[in-house]
Design an enzyme around this catalytic site. Structure first.
Site, mmCIF file in Angstrom:
data_model
loop_
_atom_site.group_PDB
_atom_site.id
_atom_site.type_symbol
_atom_site.label_atom_id
_atom_site.label_comp_id
_atom_site.label_asym_id
_atom_site.label_seq_id
_atom_site.Cartn_x
_atom_site.Cartn_y
_atom_site.Cartn_z
ATOM 1 N N LYS A 19 38.778 41.966 23.499
ATOM 2 C CA LYS A 19 38.151 41.897 24.827
ATOM 3 C C LYS A 19 36.667 42.224 24.742
ATOM 4 O O LYS A 19 35.837 41.515 25.317
ATOM 5 C CB LYS A 19 38.835 42.897 25.774
ATOM 6 C CG LYS A 19 38.068 43.181 27.052
ATOM 7 C CD LYS A 19 38.779 44.158 27.954
ATOM 8 C CE LYS A 19 38.585 45.611 27.656
ATOM 9 N NZ LYS A 19 37.303 46.198 28.100
ATOM 10 N N ASN A 20 36.339 43.302 24.017
ATOM 11 C CA ASN A 20 34.950 43.765 24.032
ATOM 12 C C ASN A 20 34.025 42.955 23.129
ATOM 13 O O ASN A 20 32.838 43.249 23.046
ATOM 14 C CB ASN A 20 34.880 45.261 23.707
ATOM 15 C CG ASN A 20 35.414 46.088 24.876
ATOM 16 O OD1 ASN A 20 35.619 45.559 25.976
ATOM 17 N ND2 ASN A 20 35.651 47.356 24.648
ATOM 18 N N CYS A 114 31.990 54.605 38.012
ATOM 19 C CA CYS A 114 33.056 54.089 37.163
ATOM 20 C C CYS A 114 34.050 55.225 36.950
ATOM 21 O O CYS A 114 33.656 56.392 36.913
ATOM 22 C CB CYS A 114 32.427 53.649 35.849
ATOM 23 S SG CYS A 114 33.569 53.392 34.520
ATOM 24 N N ARG A 119 28.121 56.348 33.490
ATOM 25 C CA ARG A 119 27.794 55.112 32.770
ATOM 26 C C ARG A 119 26.556 54.417 33.318
ATOM 27 O O ARG A 119 26.607 53.291 33.794
ATOM 28 C CB ARG A 119 28.978 54.151 32.782
ATOM 29 C CG ARG A 119 30.147 54.673 32.009
ATOM 30 C CD ARG A 119 31.298 53.736 32.034
ATOM 31 N NE ARG A 119 31.268 52.747 30.982
ATOM 32 C CZ ARG A 119 32.159 51.800 30.838
ATOM 33 N NH1 ARG A 119 33.149 51.691 31.700
ATOM 34 N NH2 ARG A 119 32.081 50.938 29.856
ATOM 35 N N ASP A 304 38.035 54.746 23.070
ATOM 36 C CA ASP A 304 39.040 53.869 23.686
ATOM 37 C C ASP A 304 40.452 54.103 23.138
ATOM 38 O O ASP A 304 41.402 53.464 23.600
ATOM 39 C CB ASP A 304 38.645 52.393 23.491
ATOM 40 C CG ASP A 304 37.414 52.022 24.309
ATOM 41 O OD1 ASP A 304 37.080 52.765 25.247
ATOM 42 O OD2 ASP A 304 36.785 50.992 24.000
ATOM 43 N N ARG A 396 43.698 44.420 32.778
ATOM 44 C CA ARG A 396 42.280 44.164 32.474
ATOM 45 C C ARG A 396 42.071 44.003 30.973
ATOM 46 O O ARG A 396 41.141 43.314 30.555
ATOM 47 C CB ARG A 396 41.411 45.333 32.963
ATOM 48 C CG ARG A 396 41.383 45.477 34.452
ATOM 49 C CD ARG A 396 40.438 46.570 34.843
ATOM 50 N NE ARG A 396 39.073 46.175 34.461
ATOM 51 C CZ ARG A 396 37.978 46.772 34.873
ATOM 52 N NH1 ARG A 396 38.068 47.792 35.675
ATOM 53 N NH2 ARG A 396 36.788 46.364 34.493
#
Ligand code: EPU
Length: 417
Positions: A19-20, A114, A119, A304, A396
């Site tokens: 995803k990133n 967030c 952030r 993460d 997500r």
């Protein structure tokens, strides 16, 4: 999602595209008028949100079920990224760099708060200013203009920022002269991102080290590129195998992207066997051994994977400390894990986890992507039934997660109330 726990996971899970990496790569297609073909793009709601924003800007795309997507931005409709798009996903801030670089202006909503921390995007803004962009903040929007184009310079990031590095790389590829990005992020996604841009005709070196050198070029062209496997998804399933005392073959993942993480897992008693096309992961010792961790930018322990690791430690023999150094509010899973029987106390940015013999199923609330998946892992090992609310957080970032886990024996179902 209803999970009936205490079932060891056994079988094969195919790891999806990262995803990133997919997010910045999709944005980078704005830098050329040519067609870009991307393979192994995961079907995730974050990807859909970004594609909605790109469509609004003028990109036309065709996304196939097999993860191949063709994108073309022949004529941009607007250089404005409105709040309604940006608020859904912070990574939308990535359009700022390429819009200013190619179209000399951008109006991008500030992302705002967030769940995992403040952030800020101050470092993105400061670096773009250094490169010659006039920026004002009006009514919640970043108004950026660079009528004479951007000029390369030395950008020194005080913190290694992932999307900040990506934004400035995209600005620098079309700038005049050379940009040196010092204290750049070093994640595998950054390396692959620079590889993509070089395939498009950019001149970038040093990716994977803390100094990235970008020599500006006149224009970029189309290419075809494959997204690397998602190392956070890999780590998440590795922990799920360990926690449930099962054995998973994680197909298509890359060990080298997670080497230090697997070294930590090894100390806890979890082993891996490297195969040509993936890794087999399982627990070797009967008990989970406590190992302290601190999150850090790559190659350190990934923030993460901190929430998922907390679940592993909550069942260890002894006690472990977990320190979160990247985001100030990333312990939201802890009160929920405590409701499932975990013994965890939080002292500032450190959580002290004392192992318990078992977790118990409970209704829990998902708060952000990684916190949510940690509750899912807890549910897989807990005795009884766990119900997770607000599942959209998981969607997500994890492609077909229920199906992937069900195929390995998990007892999971989704339902609507
Ligand atoms: N920071 C600033 N100012 C800035 C930019 C960053 O103070 O202008 C701070 C942040 O507040 C944070 C630290 O610097 O404390 C590092 O943040 P970074 O900018 O690296 O995070 P990001 O680029 O917003 C990406 C990932 C995150 C991941 C972090 C850290 C993407 C799209 N997102 O975020 O992924 O946690 O790097 O590795 O690449 C996730 O996938 O669940 C996720 C949150």
């Amino acid at each position: 999602m209803r999970i009936k726990g205490s079932v060891p996971l056994n079988g094969t899970i195919e790891i999806s595209g990262a995803k990133n990496l997919a997010l910045p790569v999709l944005v980078a297609t704005l830098l050329t008028d040519d067609k870009i073909i991307l393979k192994n793009v995961p079907h995730l709601s974050d990807i859909t949100s970004l594609l909605d924003l790109l469509t609004y800007l003028g990109t036309v795309y065709n996304f196939q079920q097999n993860g191949t997507i063709e994108l073309l931005t022949k004529s941009l409709k607007t250089t404005e990224a409105p709040y309604d798009y940006v608020r859904k996903m912070r990574a939308s801030i990535l359009v700022l760099g390429p819009l200013v670089a190619k179209y000399k202006e951008a109006k991008v909503s500030l992302p705002g708060g967030c769940a995992i921390g403040a952030r800020s995007v101050d470092l993105h803004i400061k670096a773009l200013r250094q490169m010659g962009t006039e920026i004002s903040i009006d009514n919640g929007y970043i108004n950026a203009k660079a009528p004479k184009g951007l000029t390369g310079c030395d950008i020194i990031f005080p913190i290694a920022t992932v999307t900040g590095t990506e934004n400035i790389i995209m600005a620098a590829v079309l700038a005049k002269g050379t940009t040196n990005i010092i204290n750049a992020a070093m994640e595998p996604e950054i390396v692959a991102f620079c590889d993509l841009l070089n395939c498009m005709g950019a001149s970038i070196s040093g990716q994977g080290t803390s100094t990235i050198v970008v020599n500006g070029v006149e224009s970029l062209h189309g290419t075809e590129f494959t997204i690397i496997p998602d190392r956070i998804e890999t780590g998440t399933f590795a922990i799920a195998a360990a926690v449930t005392n099962g054995k998973l073959f994680l197909k298509n993942c890359k060990y080298s992207h997670l080497a230090s993480f697997f070294e930590t897992l090894f100390l806890t008693g979890v082993v891996h066997e490297e195969k040509e096309d993936g890794l087999i992961v399982y627990r070797k010792s009967e008990k989970i051994k406590p190992v302290d961790i601190q999150t850090a930018p790559y190659p350190g322990f990934p923030t993460d994977l901190q929430a998922q690791y907390t679940v592993l430690m909550s069942l260890c023999k002894g006690a472990a400390s977990i320190t979160e150094n990247i985001f100030e509010n990333r312990f939201m899973h802890i009160p929920e894990l405590t409701r499932m029987g975990a013994n965890i106390s939080v002292h500032g940015k450190t959580a002290v986890v004392t192992g318990v013999n078992k977790l118990n199923g409970a209704p829990v609330m998902a708060t952000d992507l990684r916190a949510s998946v940690s509750l899912l892992i807890a549910g897989l090992v807990a005795e009884g039934e766990t119900i997770i609310n607000r599942l959209y957080h998981i969607d997500r970032g994890y492609e077909n997660i229920d199906e992937k886990l069900r195929n390995c024996g998990a007892n999971i179902e989704r339902f609507s109330v």
